[in-house]
Scaffold this motif. Structure first.
Motif, mmCIF file in Angstrom:
data_model
loop_
_atom_site.group_PDB
_atom_site.id
_atom_site.type_symbol
_atom_site.label_atom_id
_atom_site.label_comp_id
_atom_site.label_asym_id
_atom_site.label_seq_id
_atom_site.Cartn_x
_atom_site.Cartn_y
_atom_site.Cartn_z
ATOM 1 N N GLU A 108 36.191 107.900 -94.510
ATOM 2 C CA GLU A 108 35.702 109.253 -94.933
ATOM 3 C C GLU A 108 33.977 109.231 -94.896
ATOM 4 O OE1 GLU A 108 37.040 110.220 -98.883
ATOM 5 O OE2 GLU A 108 38.841 109.308 -98.354
ATOM 6 N N GLU A 161 36.687 103.618 -98.567
ATOM 7 C CA GLU A 161 36.334 105.226 -98.244
ATOM 8 C C GLU A 161 35.721 105.191 -96.674
ATOM 9 O OE1 GLU A 161 35.318 107.890 -101.733
ATOM 10 O OE2 GLU A 161 33.661 106.656 -100.798
ATOM 11 N N ALA A 214 31.318 101.188 -97.463
ATOM 12 C CA ALA A 214 32.561 102.496 -97.817
ATOM 13 C C ALA A 214 33.957 101.773 -97.557
ATOM 14 C CB ALA A 214 32.443 103.261 -96.648
ATOM 15 N N LYS A 233 33.876 109.464 -108.435
ATOM 16 C CA LYS A 233 35.048 109.156 -108.068
ATOM 17 C C LYS A 233 35.197 107.781 -109.157
ATOM 18 C CE LYS A 233 37.429 106.610 -104.559
ATOM 19 N NZ LYS A 233 37.618 106.005 -103.291
#
Length: 571
Positions: free
Chosen positions: A524, A521, A516, A313
């Motif tokens: 997720e 994120e 995260a 990513k």
């Protein structure tokens, strides 16, 4: 820390953790099952790191995702005839480690192709003589035409108490380039052949944001700080595609063995992102990697690469505003404790002007891009906060989550400003262990030196801080990171700022859910909750209940990325 059990509440220091029993207080316990899990871990001590700090016994995984986490009884209804059931036998499971900042690709190249010049406790080098000997060994392996490089020397830990010089490195070779890099990564030393290749002479001026070391006669000593090192490093031959893949595989293996499920490749570019994606597609990259390109143009080029593996990513952009405290290149508001080069007023320097930094921040903010800016010294931090403020004023953006990487010398007033601006400090907490004694005695003095990496001060303000190792500067070791944040003990055994200690659970958040969140994120990854990817780690002991001084001895037994085991010990 003492563990007290009362009414299903486990008290770990100042952090309360809810124990899950029956079918209550558990994500997924009350939801009807619409299918069996492919994998169930049961009979464990599962630290979910969710917002309530719940502890589960079991977790169910289907199609890479967590579909239940709770008591053994609750999760048992997800077990069908084809479900693989793994008995944790009371072992501790935590969310996968989310690397808040390191240099993944560089780590792999160093592991495979650089001479290891680290001193104890990381390596074995204790003198310049040993550096020369090791480089000569490398020369016998590579021949007399290749560049001879090494990483990790620390002048303050060498018996000579100085940096190597070009004359030292000329003893290895006067005809082939020899180039060694300091443990901080912010300064290097080149031999005569390398300096000649770069055209560096007595007449060469310092580049902006860098220093070319010169002796009393004005001749280059070989020492190159910050941007000056790039004058030589740009001539170093690039690694071949095969070497890149070999290095990335080595890094992935090492990171996975330490429980890292999402790694970071800070300060990269399109070529680096392309190499990562190639490694992922070939199966050499079992962990995920979030890359931060250097600058907007590099970001544009990186995002043009088709990332189909799901393992790579592209995040925000990386920038630098100062260097290293232990290298005397960190930018302070007041002079160093021990004068550098007998200059009592020396306080370090920035890599670029404040105005240039502001311009880059405004450009990124206008483009809607998150920034990760390296700043160690408090004056560098002041400049970065000024730049972030000006960028927000020019182009307001809710929840930008701009980050200050290292934030080592962050003052109380600067933490207040971070809170106001929504800036995230990512602390290199391991400074307290590896350099705590020298920061206190040499670089910063006792007042500033014992307050480095003020994690507790950030916590008191409700700032979602993260913790990182900046690997390859120091080895990737999340359990040592936890240990350092909880104990703040140096290599000599001295406590470096007891008032900045945090609990195990608070520190664990810094390498899981907060990390995260830092990368957008948190919905997720980062905790063990229904609807998140099954990034999991099994440990040899519970970091919350063991003696805090033994946290660093905890071993990673298994690392699971999206429900797939990518590392497991033989036991």
């Amino acid at each position: 820390m003492k563990k007290i059990i009362s009414k299903n509440i486990l008290i770990y220091g100042a952090f309360a953790v809810t124990a899950i029993t029956g079918l209550v207080a558990c994500n997924g316990d009350d939801a009807p099952s619409d299918g069996y899990a492919q994998l169930v871990y049961k009979n464990g001590n599962i630290l979910t790191v969710n917002k309530d700090g719940q502890v589960a016994q079991a977790v169910a995984v289907r199609d890479r995702m967590v579909v239940a986490a709770g008591s053994d009884r609750a999760v048992s209804r997800y077990i069908g005839k084809d479900t693989q059931v793994i008995d944790l036998a009371g072992k501790t499971m935590i969310p996968g480690i989310y690397d808040a900042h390191s240099h993944f690709s560089m780590t792999g190249m160093n592991l495979k192709f650089e001479a290891d010049l680290n001193s104890p406790p990381i390596g074995a080098i204790k003198s310049i003589e040993e550096i020369i000997s090791l480089l000569k060994t490398k020369q016998s392996e590579l021949g007399t035409d290749a560049w001879l490089t090494g990483f990790g020397y620390d002048d303050t830990l060498l018996s000579e108490k100085r940096h190597p010089t070009r004359e030292d490195l000329d003893r290895v070779s006067t005809t082939q380039p020899v180039f060694v890099t300091h443990i901080s990564g912010h300064m290097s030393v080149a031999n005569t052949a390398a300096l000649k290749l770069a055209g560096i002479t007595a007449a060469t001026p310092n580049p902006e944001g860098g220093v070319i070391g010169k002796d009393g006669k004005g001749e280059p000593t070989g020492y190159l700080a910050e941007t000056a090192a790039q004058l030589v490093s740009k001539f170093k031959p690039a690694f071949t595609a095969a070497q890149q893949q070999e290095g990335l595989a080595a890094a992935a293996k090492m990171y996975a063995s330490k429980g890292v499920t999402t790694a970071n490749d800070g300060a990269t570019g399109p070529a680096g992102v392309e190499a990562l994606e190639k490694a992922a597609q070939s199966g050499r990259l079992p962990v995920r990697v979030v890359a931060w390109p250097m600058g907007l143009s590099a970001l544009t080029g990186s995002k043009a690469i088709a990332l189909t593996s799901g393992k790579v990513k592209v995040g925000g952009i990386k920038d630098f505003h100062d260097g290293s405290i232990q290298g005397y290149t960190g930018y302070l508001s007041h002079p160093y404790h021990t004068p550098h080069d007998d200059d009592a007023d020396y306080a370090g320097y920035p890599r670029s002007s404040r105005e240039a930094l502001v311009a880059r921040a405004i450009d990124a903010q206008k483009a809607g891009v998150q920034m990760f800016i390296h700043a160690n010294g408090d004056q560098a931090i002041a400049d970065v906060l000024y730049a972030y403020r000006k960028a927000h004023e020019a182009h307001p953006r809710a929840d930008a989550r701009n980050v200050i990487i290292h934030s080592q010398m962050a003052r109380e007033d600067q933490l207040d400003e971070m809170k106001e601006l929504g800036v995230i400090p990512s602390f290199f907490e391991l400074h307290t262990y590896y350099w705590g004694d020298r920061h206190r005695d040499i670089f910063l003095g006792p007042d500033r030196g014992t307050r480095i990496s003020p994690v507790k001060s950030a916590l008191n303000r409700g700032i979602p801080f993260t913790l990182h190792a900046d690997t390859p500067v120091v080895p990737m070791d999340p359990m040592l990171m936890l240990w350092a944040a909880v104990n703040r003990v140096s290599t000599s055994g001295a406590v470096i700022g007891a008032d900045q200690r945090v609990s195990v659970m608070e520190a664990l958040r810094g390498i899981t859910i907060n990390a995260a969140h830092q990368n957008f994120e948190e919905k997720e990854r980062g905790s063990i909750e229904v609807g998140k990817f099954a990034d999991l780690v099994v440990l040899s002991a519970d970091p919350v209940s063991v003696d805090s001084m033994k946290i660093k001895d905890i071993e990673v037994l298994e690392t699971i990325v999206e429900g797939r085991t990518v590392y497991k010990t033989r036991n």
